[in-house]
Design an enzyme around this catalytic site. Structure first.
Site, short mmCIF file in Angstrom:
data_model
loop_
_atom_site.label_atom_id
_atom_site.label_comp_id
_atom_site.label_asym_id
_atom_site.label_seq_id
_atom_site.Cartn_x
_atom_site.Cartn_y
_atom_site.Cartn_z
N ASP A 210 0.89 -1.22 -0.24
CA ASP A 210 0.11 -0.14 0.07
C ASP A 210 0.78 1.31 -0.16
OD1 ASP A 210 -2.94 1.02 0.52
OD2 ASP A 210 -1.94 1.99 2.11
N GLU A 273 14.76 -15.19 0.90
CA GLU A 273 14.84 -16.26 1.81
C GLU A 273 14.02 -17.32 1.86
OE1 GLU A 273 14.67 -14.42 5.50
OE2 GLU A 273 16.04 -12.82 5.01
C1 GLC Z 1 -4.21 2.99 -0.60
C2 GLC Z 1 -5.58 2.11 -0.36
C3 GLC Z 1 -6.61 2.97 0.03
C4 GLC Z 1 -6.31 3.53 1.30
C5 GLC Z 1 -5.00 4.26 1.30
C6 GLC Z 1 -4.59 4.72 2.52
O1 GLC Z 1 -4.45 4.03 -1.68
O2 GLC Z 1 -5.81 1.44 -1.88
O3 GLC Z 1 -7.81 2.27 0.01
O4 GLC Z 1 -7.39 4.43 1.64
O5 GLC Z 1 -3.97 3.52 0.34
O6 GLC Z 1 -3.93 3.52 3.32
#
Ligand code: GLC
Ligand code: CA
Length: 558
Positions: A210, A273
């Site tokens: 993310d 790993e």
């Molecule tokens: C990314 C995710 C989204 C979230 C953001 C903060 O863009 O896909 O859904 O709100 O990160 O974590």
């Protein structure tokens, strides 16, 4: 496996948004791990290679689980760690790989690390794990800089110190419940190595990472004023062309800093790993593609979402260009291109590709939005676009519900909306709830079979029976059967490892190419075009005669 033939280079990866997939654990209207496990055969039947699960970790759910309070446990909403193990085992038995979501840019404010930071003095080791700074202005009453949250409003929140006085500020690029970690702190890096190993030890095949462009911030956290014309908005509302523009010397000091790559080199080593081909996939809203390709250099991640492709309108020359640029950019570092049309942050492509007004994606759609297309028209375009995408070489992502042809849900009542964007902008931006509505399984059941009861955390439209999976199964020409056919043909003809060769003997409004003996023709223009002779293997819409109608894609064996 020899370099070059790893599974992820050609995989079709299905995104499960757990809270909206299937609710089996109880009747709380929130999908869960047992629900996913139960429904896995449907995904096997669809013909995908892997599933990626959006976060199911312990979380106060302020941003639907992207606010994690314990990275190594399952939130009771979704089940338990042993429910995860059961799910994973079942997926592997069915030959499906498992990718989980890793959220390293920020934690929940309820995470014990952040709670410890709040309870510790200014300058302490605990505060050093996050981005605490003194305020500016008299008394430190103003935020440390002018950065804005992706979800709207300032990116800083002031804390009350343990002695009751207003104190330092902490950075949150997203909601105030999502404090950013300080990735210059080696302790933070150690924690995340352990988190990776925790899930790798459990047998996951990889991680979707993310906000993979956000972990490092420019030293000194300088002010930043984005250019006035915001341009298109990507994903969680991140203005794509504010992130990086080759011709724009101003680069946001919180996105795409060169120093972020060290982290992924380190993680690459952690994955090495483990046996098998494990994968890191970057959610990095970075343009241009040449720059995004840095995330997938041979010693970094394996894949990066191609949001430039997702943002491309249904326009033949724009499509040809983004396909060429993508393949070149990724190939220049030895990575496969990826393709994606929908996810949980953007307006579903069955609506988006036919919008007539400029509705920035991350801002979402609602009853007051303009330019909403006719549903049938939107779906027709979406099917044509999918038919094209699934023939492209590389790896593709499918977001739950798109195989049913689901549109964006526009008529959600205000009081049901839950996206932090909606709250942080006082309803000015609708946000992303419209693409997150629980999906329909059985037309005749309460909640269309999503839940064992009638509950659904976001209300499902009254007219969704027609999209239910059981209504489409074995129905020739249904969207579901079109996806199944495309995925089967893609596999039979190894199109994921195909070599794309453009065909030029069509009008400019047509996208046409050959790959591994299959001719793919997509008519993105307004008028029918003559088709060459050949056996039609797949058509995104049924049609008569030898002319390909507007907004239809065919695969031919010519
Ligand atoms: C990314 C995710 C989204 C979230 C953001 C903060 O863009 O896909 O859904 O709100 O990160 O974590
Ligand atoms: Ca549930």
């Amino acid at each position: 496996m020899a370099t070059g033939s790893e599974w992820w280079r050609s995989a079709v990866i299905y995104q499960i948004y757990p809270r909206s997939f299937s609710d089996a654990l109880n009747d709380d209207g929130i999908g869960d791990l047992p629900g996913i496990t139960e429904r896995l055969p449907a995904l096997k039947d669809l013909g995908v290679d892997a599933v990626w699960l959006s976060p199911f970790f312990s979380s106060p759910q302020k941003d639907a689980g992207y606010d994690v309070s314990d990275y190594c446990d399952v939130d009771p909403l979704f089940g338990t760690l042993s429910d995860f193990d059961v799910f994973e085992k079942r997926a592997h038995e069915l030959g499906l790989r498992v990718i989980v979501d890793l959220v390293p840019n920020h934690t929940s404010d309820q995470h014990r690390w952040f709670q410890a930071a709040l309870a510790s003095p200014v300058g302490s080791v605990e505060r050093g794990h996050y981005m605490f700074r003194d305020g500016s202005g008299p008394g430190g009453d103003l935020p440390p800089n002018n950065w804005e949250s992706v979800f709207g409003g300032p990116a800083w929140t002031r804390v009350i110190e343990p002695d009751g006085t207003p104190g330092q500020w902490y950075l949150h690029l997203f909601d105030s419940s999502q404090p950013d970690l300080d990735w210059t702190d080696p302790w933070v890096r150690d924690q995340f190595r352990d988190i990776l190993r925790f899930w790798l030890d459990r047998g996951v095949d990889g991680f979707r990472v993310d906000v993979a462009h956000g972990l490092m911030k420019a030293p000194g956290l300088p002010d930043y004023t984005p250019p006035a014309d915001g341009g298109s908005m990507g994903g969680a509302g991140v203005p794509l062309d504010l992130i990086v523009d080759e011709n724009d010397p101003v680069t946001a000091p919180y996105w795409a800093q060169d120093s972020v790559h060290e982290i992924y080199r380190d993680w690459h080593q952690v994955l090495e790993e483990y046996p098998g081909d494990r994968v890191l996939c970057a959610e990095a809203w970075v343009e241009p593609l040449r720059k995004l390709a840095r995330w997938v250099r041979p010693d970094e991640m394996q894949q990066a979402f191609n949001f430039s492709y997702l943002e491309t309108p249904w326009d033949a020359s724009a499509i040809r260009q983004v396909v060429d640029t993508s393949i070149d950019a990724f190939a220049s570092v030895g990575a496969p291109s990826t393709w994606v049309l929908s996810n949980h942050d953007v307006v579903r492509h069955a609506t988006r590709l036919a919008l007539t007004a400029d509705n920035p994606q991350g801002h979402g759609l609602g009853p007051r939005s303009e330019g909403i297309p006719d549903r049938a028209f939107g779906l027709r375009r979406a099917r044509a676009a999918t038919g094209l995408m699934l023939a492209l070489p590389g790896s593709a992502y499918v977001y739950q519900g798109e195989e049913l042809g689901l549109p964006e849900v526009i008529e959600l009542p205000d009081e049901s909306r839950q996206d932090p964007t909606w709250f942080r902008t006082a309803g000015e931006r609708y946000g992303r709830d419209g693409c997150r509505v629980p999906i329909p399984w059985e037309a005749a059941s309460p909640s269309y079979g999503f839940s064992t009861g009638a509950n659904s955390w976001l209300p499902q439209p009254a007219d969704w029976a027609e999209y239910a999976r059981d209504r489409q199964t074995d129905v020739p020409g249904s969207t579901l059967e079109m996806y199944k056919l495309a995925l089967r043909l893609r596999r039979d003809h190894d199109l994921g490892f195909g070599t794309l060769e453009w065909l030029h003997d069509f009008s400019a409004d047509v996208v046409a190419f050959r790959s591994n003996g299959i001719t793919v023709i997509a008519n993105a223009g307004a008028t029918p075009v003559a088709l060459p002779a050949g056996e039609v293997l797949l058509a995104s819409e049924a049609f008569e005669g030898s002319e390909l109608p507007a907004d239809v894609t065919v695969w031919l064996r010519a």
